[in-house]
Design an enzyme around this catalytic site. Structure first.
Site, PDB file in Angstrom:
ATOM      1  N   HIS A 180       0.841  -1.210   0.000  1.00 59.44           N
ATOM      2  CA  HIS A 180       0.000   0.000   0.000  1.00 59.44           C
ATOM      3  C   HIS A 180       0.872   1.254   0.000  1.00 59.44           C
ATOM      4  O   HIS A 180       0.702   2.154  -0.839  1.00 59.44           O
ATOM      5  CB  HIS A 180      -0.907  -0.019   1.232  1.00 59.44           C
ATOM      6  CG  HIS A 180      -1.774   1.188   1.379  1.00 59.44           C
ATOM      7  ND1 HIS A 180      -3.102   1.217   0.993  1.00 59.44           N
ATOM      8  CD2 HIS A 180      -1.506   2.438   1.858  1.00 59.44           C
ATOM      9  CE1 HIS A 180      -3.599   2.421   1.225  1.00 59.44           C
ATOM     10  NE2 HIS A 180      -2.657   3.178   1.754  1.00 59.44           N
ATOM     11  N   GLU A 181       1.792   1.322   0.942  1.00 61.26           N
ATOM     12  CA  GLU A 181       2.632   2.517   1.032  1.00 61.26           C
ATOM     13  C   GLU A 181       3.550   2.640  -0.181  1.00 61.26           C
ATOM     14  O   GLU A 181       3.854   3.757  -0.627  1.00 61.26           O
ATOM     15  CB  GLU A 181       3.446   2.516   2.331  1.00 61.26           C
ATOM     16  CG  GLU A 181       2.605   2.551   3.599  1.00 61.26           C
ATOM     17  CD  GLU A 181       1.595   3.688   3.630  1.00 61.26           C
ATOM     18  OE1 GLU A 181       1.823   4.733   2.993  1.00 61.26           O
ATOM     19  OE2 GLU A 181       0.547   3.525   4.292  1.00 61.26           O
ATOM     20  N   HIS A 204       1.630   4.356  -2.861  1.00 62.54           N
ATOM     21  CA  HIS A 204       1.732   5.817  -2.693  1.00 62.54           C
ATOM     22  C   HIS A 204       3.099   6.291  -3.196  1.00 62.54           C
ATOM     23  O   HIS A 204       3.216   7.335  -3.852  1.00 62.54           O
ATOM     24  CB  HIS A 204       1.615   6.192  -1.217  1.00 62.54           C
ATOM     25  CG  HIS A 204       0.222   6.238  -0.679  1.00 62.54           C
ATOM     26  ND1 HIS A 204      -0.796   6.944  -1.290  1.00 62.54           N
ATOM     27  CD2 HIS A 204      -0.319   5.705   0.447  1.00 62.54           C
ATOM     28  CE1 HIS A 204      -1.903   6.830  -0.565  1.00 62.54           C
ATOM     29  NE2 HIS A 204      -1.641   6.076   0.490  1.00 62.54           N
TER      30      HIS A 204
END
Length: 699
Positions: A483-484, A487
Site C-alpha cells: 500500500h505505502e 503511494h
C-alpha cells in the site's frame, strides 16, 4: 507541504553559515545531511525561509505589470523553495525519528507556519490577480495542465478565505493558528501515551506466541533499554498479532484496553478537550466561508462533492458488513462454548477466536504463512512488480545519509537506466516514531526549472527480528508495505511540469487509488510463488498453503469493514452535526455507535481520542471515507488486468502509468479514471472484493 503552513518574519539574529539547512547539500542527489542537522537549527532556518518566501510574495503582489499566468501563477509556483526544503526535512524527522527537542520545536513551528501562511492565503491583492486570470481563463491560451493549475490555485485561495472581509479574515487567521496548535498537541499526546505504556512478558506469558513475535518483543525491549526482557508496546504491529494468538485472555484484555484508551486516559495526554475545541473551530471556519457544516465545506472540493454522497456509500457497505459480522459473532460464540468457555465474546476475544474459526473454515492461520513473508522478500516483490509494470529498477545506495541506521535507500531508474527517483524505506517500529504507516517526500517531481527528480519516503512500524533474525510480516503487514509503496510510486512516477500538481497532490478520495490498487499484486499467486520463501530454508510457499491463503482472504471481512466504516461514519457525524452535539465526546461516540447498531464485540479502527487521521491535522477530516471511495475504484481498476488475462499486461500497465500514476493532479481525477478504464467504476466491485455479496457459506 500543506497549504496551512507559515508566519511573518520577525527580527532574528544573524544566521550562522554553518546551518546545514541553509546551505546547498553536497551529498549524493543533494539529499539532506541528516547527521549534520540538529534540532536547534530548524527555527532559524524556518525564519530565513519565511523571510525569503514573504519577499517573493511581495514581489508578485507589487508587480506593476498586468497580471498574467507567468508573473502570477508561475511566480507563485517558484516561490517558497527554501520553505519546502526545510519543512519537508523537519516533518519527516518529527514523524519518523523525533526527540524531546524536536517535539518542543514542533509546537513553535506549527504556530509560526500558520502565521506565515495566513496573510499569504488571504492577501486581497494577490487573490485579485488570481481571480482576474481565472475569470478570463478561456482567453489565455493555456495548456491543459496550466488551466488545471490556475483552477486549483484559485480554488485554494478562495477556500482559504481570500474573498472574505477584513474582520472575517482576521478571525480566520486566529482559527488557523489555534487549529495548528491543537493538531500538534493531539499528535504529541497520542505519541506520549504510546511511548509511556508497555507490557512486560514473562516466559510463561509467551505461550502460543510465534518465535518471530517473541524475537520482536525482545528487540522492542532492547530498543527501550530493557535488554534481556520481552515487551509488547502499543504499536499495531504488536497489538494485532498478540490479540490473534495469545491464549492468555487476561493479557489480551489488558493490552486491548490500553490500545483503545490511547489519548483517553484522563492524564496529561488526554485528547478529549482538544477534540471539542477542534470541532468548534472547524465549524466556525466553515460558517465564515458560507458553508453550513465543515463536512459540506470540505467535501465540495472532492470527488464525492457532498456529505450525502459519502453517507450513501458508507451505508451501502455498512448493512451487508454488519449482517456478516453478526453471523460471524454467533459462530465465534459457538467456538467458545464448544471449548467449554462460560463467558460472552468480548472485543479482546474476537481476533483470537476468529483465527480459530478461520482454521476450521479455511484451514489457515496467519502464523502458517508468516515464515514465508520476510520483509526483505516482500520489498523485492514490491520492486519486481514495479519493474514488470513500469520498467523501473532499484539499486540500493549505502552512500546516501539517513536519519536512523535502520533506514535503507534505493536509487530508482527508468527502463532506459536514467535516474527517476530516490526511495527511502524506514520499516521498523521504535519509540521515536509515531504509530501507523505513511508515505511522504523530501522533494517532489517537477520540470518548471529543469528536471527535478523526486525523493520519496515510506515509513512503517513493523516488528524487528532479534539476534539477526529477519523481520517476518503478517499478511496485513505485507499488504501495508505494498500500500505505502503504491503511494510511493505515485510520487516516483509523477511526470508533471508544475510542483503544485506533482505526485499525490490530488483529491483525498482519489489519493488512495494508486496505493490500494497496488495491494492487489501482493496477493497474486504468481507473485507469492516467486517471492514468498521460507526465511530459514528458502523453500517456496507450498501450493497447498497458497491455495488456503487465497481462500481465506475474504474471511473476517465483515469485522474489517465494520471497524473501518464505523470510524468513517463517526468522522462524518463529527463534521456534519453542530459542534455542540459532540461537546461530550464519549457520549457522542456512544450515541452514534448505538444509532448504527455497532456490534458491542468490535471497536472502531480509530476511537476519537486516537484518530490522528482527522485530528492531528485536517487532511482526512470529513475524509476518512476516502479509503473506501478509492477502494470502489481500485477493485474495479484491477479488473482491467484480469480482463486482459495478464496481471502485468503491457497495454493496461501503460494506461495505468500515464493516466493514474504519472499525471499527478494535472487533470480531473474522474477524467483520469475514465481514461484508464474506459468507463466509470462499477460500485459493487468493492463488495465483491470483500466477499460481502456472497452467501455466508461462501465465506
Amino acid at each position: 507541504m500543506s497549504e496551512t503552513q507559515q508566519n511573518h518574519p520577525q527580527n532574528h539574529a544573524p544566521l550562522s553559515a554553518a546551518n546545514p539547512l541553509l546551505k546547498p547539500w553536497q551529498t549524493p542527489f543533494e539529499t539532506p545531511p541528516f547527521a549534520e542537522i540538529a534540532p536547534d537549527q530548524f527555527l532559524p532556518a524556518f525564519e530565513q525561509a519565511f523571510a525569503d518566501h514573504s519577499a517573493e510574495i511581495s514581489a508578485i503582489t507589487h508587480d506593476p505589470a498586468q497580471a498574467d499566468f507567468d508573473n502570477t501563477i508561475t511566480a507563485l509556483e517558484r516561490s517558497g523553495k527554501l520553505l519546502s526544503k526545510v519543512a519537508s526535512v523537519f516533518y519527516a524527522l518529527v514523524s519518523a525519528h523525533s526527540n524531546p527537542a524536536l517535539l518542543e520545536a514542533d509546537k513553535e513551528v506549527s504556530l509560526r507556519i500558520a502565521r506565515h501562511w495566513n496573510p499569504i492565503m488571504m492577501n486581497a491583492v494577490l487573490f485579485g490577480r488570481i481571480a482576474q486570470l481565472h475569470e478570463n481563463r478561456a482567453a489565455l491560451g493555456l495548456s491543459g495542465e496550466q488551466l488545471r493549475l490556475l483552477e486549483r490555485t484559485y480554488t485554494r485561495f478562495h477556500r482559504a478565505g481570500a474573498g472574505l472581509d477584513e474582520a472575517a479574515k482576521a478571525r480566520m487567521a486566529e482559527i488557523n493558528e489555534r487549529l495548528a496548535h491543537l493538531g500538534t498537541t493531539f499528535s504529541h499526546h497520542l505519541l506520549g501515551d504510546e511511548q509511556e505504556w508497555f507490557m512486560e512478558l514473562t516466559e510463561a506469558d509467551c505461550e502460543g506466541l510465534s518465535d518471530s513475535f517473541v524475537a520482536a518483543a525482545k528487540a522492542a525491549a532492547e530498543e527501550r533499554g530493557l535488554a534481556g526482557k520481552a515487551i509488547v508496546t502499543l504499536s499495531r504491529s504488536f497489538v494485532e498479532p498478540f490479540l490473534k494468538t495469545s491464549p492468555r485472555r487476561d493479557l489480551r484484555e489488558k493490552l486491548y484496553k490500553a490500545f483503545i484508551a490511547r489519548g483517553d486516559n484522563g492524564n496529561d495526554n488526554d485528547n478529549t478537550a482538544t477534540i471539542v475545541e477542534i470541532l468548534a473551530l472547524r465549524e466556525e471556519s466553515a460558517k465564515l466561508l458560507g458553508y453550513p457544516t465543515f463536512a459540506a465545506y470540505r467535501l465540495e472540493d472532492s470527488m464525492a462533492k457532498t456529505p450525502e454522497a459519502v453517507r450513501g456509500l458508507l451505508e451501502r457497505v455498512w448493512k451487508p458488513a454488519r449482517e456478516r459480522t453478526l453471523r460471524d459473532r454467533d459462530a465465534l460464540q459457538g467456538l467458545i462454548v464448544k471449548e467449554g468457555g462460560n463467558f460472552a465474546l468480548a472485543p479482546w476475544d474476537w481476533r483470537y477466536y476468529a483465527e480459530k474459526l478461520r482454521q476450521v473454515r479455511a484451514n489457515f492461520d496467519d502464523a502458517a504463512i508468516k515464515p514465508y513473508l520476510s520483509l526483505d522478500h516482500m520489498i523485492e516483490a514490491a520492486f519486481d512488480c514495479a519493474t514488470r509494470l513500469f520498467g523501473l529498477s532499484f539499486v540500493e545506495r549505502k552512500d546516501v545519509p539517513v536519519w536512523h541506521p535502520d533506514v535503507r535507500v534505493w536509487e530508482v531508474r527508468d527502463r532506459d537506466g536514467k535516474h527517476q527517483a530516490l526511495f527511502y524505506g524506514d520499516y521498523f517500529a521504535r519509540p521515536s516514531k509515531r504509530s501507523g504507516a505513511w508515505m511522504t517526500s523530501l522533494r517532489d517531481q517537477q520540470k518548471l526549472d529543469g528536471e527535478v527528480a523526486p525523493v520519496i519516503l515510506n515509513v512503517c512500524n513493523f516488528s524487528k527480528g532479534a539476534d539477526g533474525e529477519p523481520s517476518l510480516l503478517s499478511p496485513d503487514d505485507a499488504r501495508t508495505l505494498f500500500h505505502e509503496f503504491g503511494h510511493g510510486l505515485h510520487g516516483m512516477l509523477s511526470d508533471v511540469f508544475y510542483p503544485s500538481l506533482s505526485g499525490t497532490s490530488v483529491f483525498t478520495d482519489f489519493v488512495e487509488l494508486p496505493s490500494q490498487l497496488y495491494e492487489h499484486w501482493q496477493e497474486q499467486p504468481q507473485v507469492l510463488r516467486q517471492f514468498a520463501r521460507h526465511y530459514q530454508t528458502g523453500e517456496p510457499l507450498p501450493d497447498d498453503l497458497l491455495r488456503r491463503f487465497i481462500a481465506a482472504r475474504k474471511f473476517n471481512q465483515g469485522f474489517a469493514t465494520v471497524e473501518f466504516v464505523a470510524s468513517a461514519l463517526l468522522d462524518l457525524e463529527f463534521h456534519t452535526q453542530p459542534a455542540s452535539a459532540s461537546a461530550d465526546v464519549r457520549a457522542f461516540e456512544r450515541r452514534e455507535l448505538e444509532k448504527i447498531g455497532m456490534p458491542a464485540e468490535i471497536s472502531m479502527r480509530h476511537r476519537p481520542q486516537q484518530f490522528g487521521h482527522i485530528f492531528s491535522g485536517d487532511h482526512y477530516a470529513s475524509g476518512y471515507y476516502s479509503y473506501m471511495w478509492s477502494e470502489v475504484m481500485d477493485a474495479d481498476a484491477f479488473g482491467a488486468f484480469e480482463e486482459a488475462g495478464n496481471i502485468f499486461d503491457p497495454a493496461v500497465a501503460k494506461r495505468l502509468h500515464d493516466d493514474i500514476y504519472a499525471s499527478g493532479g494535472s487533470r480531473d481525477p474522474e477524467d483520469a479514471y475514465i481514461a484508464f478504464r474506459g468507463r466509470e467504476p462499477e460500485p459493487d466491485a468493492l463488495l465483491r472484493r470483500r466477499g460481502l455479496l456472497e452467501t455466508p457459506e461462501a465465506a
